[in-house]
Structure formats: C-alpha cells, structure tokens
Scaffold this motif. Structure first.
Motif, PDB file in Angstrom:
ATOM      1  N   LEU A   1       0.470  -1.101  -0.009  1.00 29.02           N
ATOM      2  CA  LEU A   1       0.334   0.022   0.135  1.00 29.02           C
ATOM      3  C   LEU A   1       0.634   1.104   0.081  1.00 29.02           C
ATOM      4  N   ASP A   2       2.305   1.139   0.625  1.00 33.71           N
ATOM      5  CA  ASP A   2       3.096   2.095   0.442  1.00 33.71           C
ATOM      6  C   ASP A   2       3.377   2.934  -0.923  1.00 33.71           C
ATOM      7  N   GLN A   3       3.121   2.024  -1.775  1.00 29.57           N
ATOM      8  CA  GLN A   3       3.327   2.195  -3.232  1.00 29.57           C
ATOM      9  C   GLN A   3       1.893   2.601  -3.551  1.00 29.57           C
TER      10      GLN A   3
ATOM     11  N   LEU B   1      -6.958   6.740  -0.035  1.00 33.69           N
ATOM     12  CA  LEU B   1      -7.958   7.129   0.182  1.00 33.69           C
ATOM     13  C   LEU B   1      -9.184   5.646   0.555  1.00 33.69           C
ATOM     14  N   ALA B   2      -9.219   5.670  -0.760  1.00 35.53           N
ATOM     15  CA  ALA B   2      -9.860   4.667  -0.291  1.00 35.53           C
ATOM     16  C   ALA B   2     -10.306   3.418   0.527  1.00 35.53           C
TER      17      ALA B   2
ATOM     18  N   ILE C   1     -12.460   2.945   3.180  1.00 35.27           N
ATOM     19  CA  ILE C   1     -13.154   1.450   3.745  1.00 35.27           C
ATOM     20  C   ILE C   1     -12.994   1.361   5.163  1.00 35.27           C
ATOM     21  N   MET C   2     -11.956   0.928   5.829  1.00 36.97           N
ATOM     22  CA  MET C   2     -11.587   1.310   7.000  1.00 36.97           C
ATOM     23  C   MET C   2     -12.518   1.969   7.922  1.00 36.97           C
ATOM     24  N   ILE C   3     -12.549   3.162   7.752  1.00 34.42           N
ATOM     25  CA  ILE C   3     -13.613   4.321   8.727  1.00 34.42           C
ATOM     26  C   ILE C   3     -14.638   3.501   8.791  1.00 34.42           C
ATOM     27  N   LEU C   4     -15.325   3.746   7.402  1.00 33.18           N
ATOM     28  CA  LEU C   4     -16.986   2.528   7.330  1.00 33.18           C
ATOM     29  C   LEU C   4     -17.220   1.780   7.959  1.00 33.18           C
TER      30      LEU C   4
ATOM     31  N   ALA D   1     -24.608   8.034   0.887  1.00 29.05           N
ATOM     32  CA  ALA D   1     -23.445   9.069   1.273  1.00 29.05           C
ATOM     33  C   ALA D   1     -22.760   9.130   0.046  1.00 29.05           C
ATOM     34  N   LEU D   2     -22.075   8.116  -0.643  1.00 29.54           N
ATOM     35  CA  LEU D   2     -21.018   8.328  -1.577  1.00 29.54           C
ATOM     36  C   LEU D   2     -21.557   8.873  -2.841  1.00 29.54           C
ATOM     37  N   GLU D   3     -22.793   8.112  -2.911  1.00 32.04           N
ATOM     38  CA  GLU D   3     -23.779   8.985  -3.756  1.00 32.04           C
ATOM     39  C   GLU D   3     -23.786  10.979  -4.065  1.00 32.04           C
TER      40      GLU D   3
END
Length: 50
Positions: free
Chosen positions: A5-7, A14-15, A19-22, A35-37
């Motif tokens: 993911l670092d690369q 961001l995605a 996803i993790m937050i949601l 919400a994404l709409e």
C-alpha cells in the motif's frame, strides 16, 4: 518488509482508509452507498468549477 500500500497511488490509499473508517463505524452498506453518491456529486461539481 514494505507494505504494498505504501507504493499505491493516493486514490487507492484514500479508498482503503475510507473503507476502514466505514467498517469500524459499522455503517450499513446501503447508507454508505447513499453517502458516496452525495460525495461523488459534490466532488464532480467542484471539479467542473475549477
């Protein structure tokens, strides 16, 4: 050992973050999609205004 993911491009990072937050907040998939709409519409409008 490096994290792949670092690369990754910024939009992928961001995605993954979103996803993790949601998932951590246990938001129903239907609510996320609604919400994404709104978010997508808002950012598309901002993109055409600049």
């Amino acid at each position: 050992m490096t994290n792949p993911l670092d690369q990754a491009p910024t939009y992928i990072k961001l995605a993954v973050d979103l996803i993790m937050i949601l998932e951590q907040h246990d938001v129903a998939p239907e609510e996320v999609l609604k919400a994404l709409e709104i978010v997508k519409s808002d950012f598309e409008k901002k993109r055409t205004e600049s």
